[in-house]
Design a protein around this motif. Structure first.
Motif, PDB file in Angstrom:
ATOM      1  N   TYR A 213      -5.578  15.339  -6.315  1.00 42.51           N
ATOM      2  CA  TYR A 213      -6.628  16.308  -6.992  1.00 42.51           C
ATOM      3  C   TYR A 213      -7.690  16.699  -5.908  1.00 42.51           C
ATOM      4  CZ  TYR A 213      -4.372  15.116 -11.584  1.00 42.51           C
ATOM      5  OH  TYR A 213      -3.626  15.046 -12.536  1.00 42.51           O
ATOM      6  N   ASN A 214      -8.218  17.851  -6.006  1.00 46.68           N
ATOM      7  CA  ASN A 214      -9.277  18.144  -5.035  1.00 46.68           C
ATOM      8  C   ASN A 214     -10.478  17.922  -5.726  1.00 46.68           C
ATOM      9  OD1 ASN A 214     -10.061  20.387  -7.135  1.00 46.68           O
ATOM     10  ND2 ASN A 214      -8.686  21.773  -5.834  1.00 46.68           N
ATOM     11  N   ASN A 215     -11.611  18.129  -5.119  1.00 53.25           N
ATOM     12  CA  ASN A 215     -12.971  17.708  -5.517  1.00 53.25           C
ATOM     13  C   ASN A 215     -13.296  18.366  -7.005  1.00 53.25           C
ATOM     14  OD1 ASN A 215     -13.437  16.317  -3.365  1.00 53.25           O
ATOM     15  ND2 ASN A 215     -14.715  17.832  -2.249  1.00 53.25           N
ATOM     16  N   ASP A 216     -12.776  19.694  -7.093  1.00 58.63           N
ATOM     17  CA  ASP A 216     -13.217  20.402  -8.339  1.00 58.63           C
ATOM     18  C   ASP A 216     -12.382  19.634  -9.497  1.00 58.63           C
ATOM     19  OD1 ASP A 216     -15.203  22.057  -7.308  1.00 58.63           O
ATOM     20  OD2 ASP A 216     -13.716  23.684  -6.920  1.00 58.63           O
ATOM     21  N   ASP A 217     -11.276  19.417  -9.444  1.00 60.01           N
ATOM     22  CA  ASP A 217     -10.468  18.588 -10.336  1.00 60.01           C
ATOM     23  C   ASP A 217     -11.269  17.488 -10.768  1.00 60.01           C
ATOM     24  OD1 ASP A 217      -8.544  20.833 -10.282  1.00 60.01           O
ATOM     25  OD2 ASP A 217      -7.388  19.746  -8.634  1.00 60.01           O
ATOM     26  N   ILE A 218     -11.439  16.592  -9.640  1.00 50.12           N
ATOM     27  CA  ILE A 218     -11.917  15.266  -9.847  1.00 50.12           C
ATOM     28  C   ILE A 218     -13.187  15.296 -10.785  1.00 50.12           C
ATOM     29  CG2 ILE A 218     -12.987  12.988  -8.960  1.00 50.12           C
ATOM     30  CD1 ILE A 218     -10.830  13.713  -6.706  1.00 50.12           C
ATOM     31  N   ALA A 226     -19.277  18.391  -8.309  1.00 45.81           N
ATOM     32  CA  ALA A 226     -18.652  18.423  -7.181  1.00 45.81           C
ATOM     33  C   ALA A 226     -19.315  17.437  -6.250  1.00 45.81           C
ATOM     34  CB  ALA A 226     -17.795  19.801  -6.808  1.00 45.81           C
ATOM     35  N   HIS A 227     -20.279  17.808  -6.154  1.00 44.45           N
ATOM     36  CA  HIS A 227     -21.363  17.249  -5.047  1.00 44.45           C
ATOM     37  C   HIS A 227     -21.284  15.590  -5.064  1.00 44.45           C
ATOM     38  CE1 HIS A 227     -24.762  16.568  -2.544  1.00 44.45           C
ATOM     39  NE2 HIS A 227     -25.196  15.904  -3.274  1.00 44.45           N
ATOM     40  N   THR A 228     -21.329  15.368  -6.499  1.00 39.73           N
ATOM     41  CA  THR A 228     -21.201  13.667  -6.617  1.00 39.73           C
ATOM     42  C   THR A 228     -19.735  13.235  -6.062  1.00 39.73           C
ATOM     43  OG1 THR A 228     -22.773  13.685  -8.365  1.00 39.73           O
ATOM     44  CG2 THR A 228     -21.385  11.835  -8.158  1.00 39.73           C
ATOM     45  N   VAL A 229     -18.841  14.028  -6.163  1.00 35.78           N
ATOM     46  CA  VAL A 229     -17.619  13.497  -5.745  1.00 35.78           C
ATOM     47  C   VAL A 229     -17.889  13.501  -4.235  1.00 35.78           C
ATOM     48  CG1 VAL A 229     -15.188  14.389  -5.604  1.00 35.78           C
ATOM     49  CG2 VAL A 229     -16.107  14.507  -7.718  1.00 35.78           C
ATOM     50  N   LYS A 230     -18.140  14.420  -3.613  1.00 39.50           N
ATOM     51  CA  LYS A 230     -18.202  14.588  -2.087  1.00 39.50           C
ATOM     52  C   LYS A 230     -19.167  13.201  -1.680  1.00 39.50           C
ATOM     53  CE  LYS A 230     -18.047  19.817  -1.686  1.00 39.50           C
ATOM     54  NZ  LYS A 230     -18.660  20.762  -1.142  1.00 39.50           N
ATOM     55  N   THR A 231     -20.211  12.949  -2.342  1.00 37.66           N
ATOM     56  CA  THR A 231     -21.061  11.678  -1.916  1.00 37.66           C
ATOM     57  C   THR A 231     -20.070  10.598  -1.985  1.00 37.66           C
ATOM     58  OG1 THR A 231     -22.971  13.120  -2.798  1.00 37.66           O
ATOM     59  CG2 THR A 231     -23.022  10.495  -2.533  1.00 37.66           C
ATOM     60  N   HIS A 232     -19.343  10.300  -3.153  1.00 36.64           N
ATOM     61  CA  HIS A 232     -18.482   9.147  -3.243  1.00 36.64           C
ATOM     62  C   HIS A 232     -17.601   9.346  -2.175  1.00 36.64           C
ATOM     63  CE1 HIS A 232     -20.242   7.987  -6.917  1.00 36.64           C
ATOM     64  NE2 HIS A 232     -19.720   8.918  -7.485  1.00 36.64           N
ATOM     65  N   ARG A 233     -17.040  10.208  -1.781  1.00 32.79           N
ATOM     66  CA  ARG A 233     -15.902   9.944  -0.616  1.00 32.79           C
ATOM     67  C   ARG A 233     -16.707   9.760   0.617  1.00 32.79           C
ATOM     68  NH1 ARG A 233     -12.085  15.568  -1.246  1.00 32.79           N
ATOM     69  NH2 ARG A 233     -11.273  14.480   0.707  1.00 32.79           N
ATOM     70  N   LYS A 234     -17.776  10.363   0.842  1.00 34.50           N
ATOM     71  CA  LYS A 234     -18.630   9.995   2.187  1.00 34.50           C
ATOM     72  C   LYS A 234     -18.935   8.540   2.111  1.00 34.50           C
ATOM     73  CE  LYS A 234     -22.859  11.446   4.629  1.00 34.50           C
ATOM     74  NZ  LYS A 234     -23.906  12.219   4.742  1.00 34.50           N
ATOM     75  N   LYS A 243     -11.619   7.511   8.876  1.00 34.10           N
ATOM     76  CA  LYS A 243     -12.119   8.636   9.281  1.00 34.10           C
ATOM     77  C   LYS A 243     -11.566   9.927   8.469  1.00 34.10           C
ATOM     78  CE  LYS A 243     -11.736   7.088  14.199  1.00 34.10           C
ATOM     79  NZ  LYS A 243     -10.981   7.210  15.600  1.00 34.10           N
ATOM     80  N   ASN A 244     -10.769   9.646   7.711  1.00 35.05           N
ATOM     81  CA  ASN A 244     -10.548  10.899   6.770  1.00 35.05           C
ATOM     82  C   ASN A 244      -9.975  10.283   5.488  1.00 35.05           C
ATOM     83  OD1 ASN A 244      -7.702  10.012   7.108  1.00 35.05           O
ATOM     84  ND2 ASN A 244      -7.859  11.039   9.222  1.00 35.05           N
ATOM     85  N   THR A 245      -9.582  11.112   4.536  1.00 34.18           N
ATOM     86  CA  THR A 245      -9.275  10.484   3.111  1.00 34.18           C
ATOM     87  C   THR A 245      -7.826  10.051   3.300  1.00 34.18           C
ATOM     88  OG1 THR A 245     -10.525  12.665   2.167  1.00 34.18           O
ATOM     89  CG2 THR A 245      -8.738  11.596   0.702  1.00 34.18           C
TER      90      THR A 245
END
Length: 258
Positions: A213-218, A226-234, A243-245
């Motif tokens: 799933y991508n950020n929008d799906d999650i 979607a911003h919160t998803v990016k923050t969690h990944r970071k 270094k990567n997902t």
């Protein structure tokens, strides 16, 4: 050893009476029909009955996967299964079950318990006297009058025991978007996991990433931006040094996190 385990397990799942009946039998018959259609794989499922420590049904994949006869499993019940568990892990395994039960009874509303699913792991001696890692996913089917899970549908994933995994216990709930969210997670034993500091929400994001799933799906599935998803990944990348997902997901799969 099995008698001590039997007594401790009985205390955790103590209930007012043995659970049997036509409703349970109908569910088992439907599962038998489904079992005929399921292809062979390194997984099997059982209907567990904690009120009398029995297996109401054991699927066909059990025998070729574990090299143990289904009759032995049915006739011997949970005592037989426990007798094949690794002795050094029994106390820790029981503690994980106790913690999951305590968490459920104290924190999960009665009407929400049907949407719960639980995961834990241990090692079991297969038919050729080699131990295998078992990851057990159990979903409650029936409850007693106090709302305690009594009958469960348990799915078992079987892995070779080349690596000894620490025992881990997880409780998840199915949300309004039909996605599971982590409510409880605990690692037991002395082995330090690289991802122990990951939060429940970060764990859910990682699991969905592993499904593609991508950020929008999650974002849609977990009701977060979607911003919160990016923050969690970071944050996870910072905590783990990955270094990567792809590296993060691979690490979590190896350690049995997702």
């Amino acid at each position: 050893m099995s008698e001590r385990i039997f007594d401790a397990y009985t205390d955790i799942f103590s209930t007012f009476k043995e659970f049997k009946g036509a409703t349970l039998e109908k569910h088992v018959e439907k599962l038998k029909q489904l079992d005929h259609l399921i292809p062979h794989s390194a997984t099997f499922f059982c209907v567990t009955n904690t009120s009398n420590q029995s297996f109401e049904y054991v699927s066909k994949n059990f025998e070729p996967t574990m090299m143990i006869s289904i009759d032995q499993m049915i006739d011997g019940g949970m005592k037989f299964w426990w007798s094949r568990m690794h002795q050094e892990e029994m106390s820790t395994w029981l503690q994980s079950l106790q913690d999951l039960m305590t968490f459920t009874m104290e924190n999960i509303a009665l009407e929400d318990r049907r949407r719960m699913t639980y995961t834990w792991n241990y090692r079991v001696r297969a038919g050729k006297d080699t131990y295998k890692n078992i990851i057990q996913h159990t979903t409650p089917m029936f409850f007693d009058d106090q709302g305690k899970p009594i009958i469960g549908l348990a799915h078992y994933s079987v892995l070779e025991a080349n690596e000894i995994l620490p025992i881990q216990a997880t409780a998840k709930i199915l949300n309004a978007n039909d996605e599971y969210e982590t409510l409880f997670y605990q690692t037991y034993g002395g082995q330090k996991l690289l991802v122990e500091d990951i939060t429940h929400r970060e764990r859910d994001v990682l699991r969905l990433l592993s499904f593609g799933y991508n950020n929008d799906d999650i974002s849609d599935k977990l009701n977060i931006s979607a911003h919160t998803v990016k923050t969690h990944r970071k944050n996870v990348m910072t905590k783990t040094g990955c270094k990567n997902t792809t590296q993060i997901v691979a690490m979590c799969i190896r350690q049995g996190i997702i």
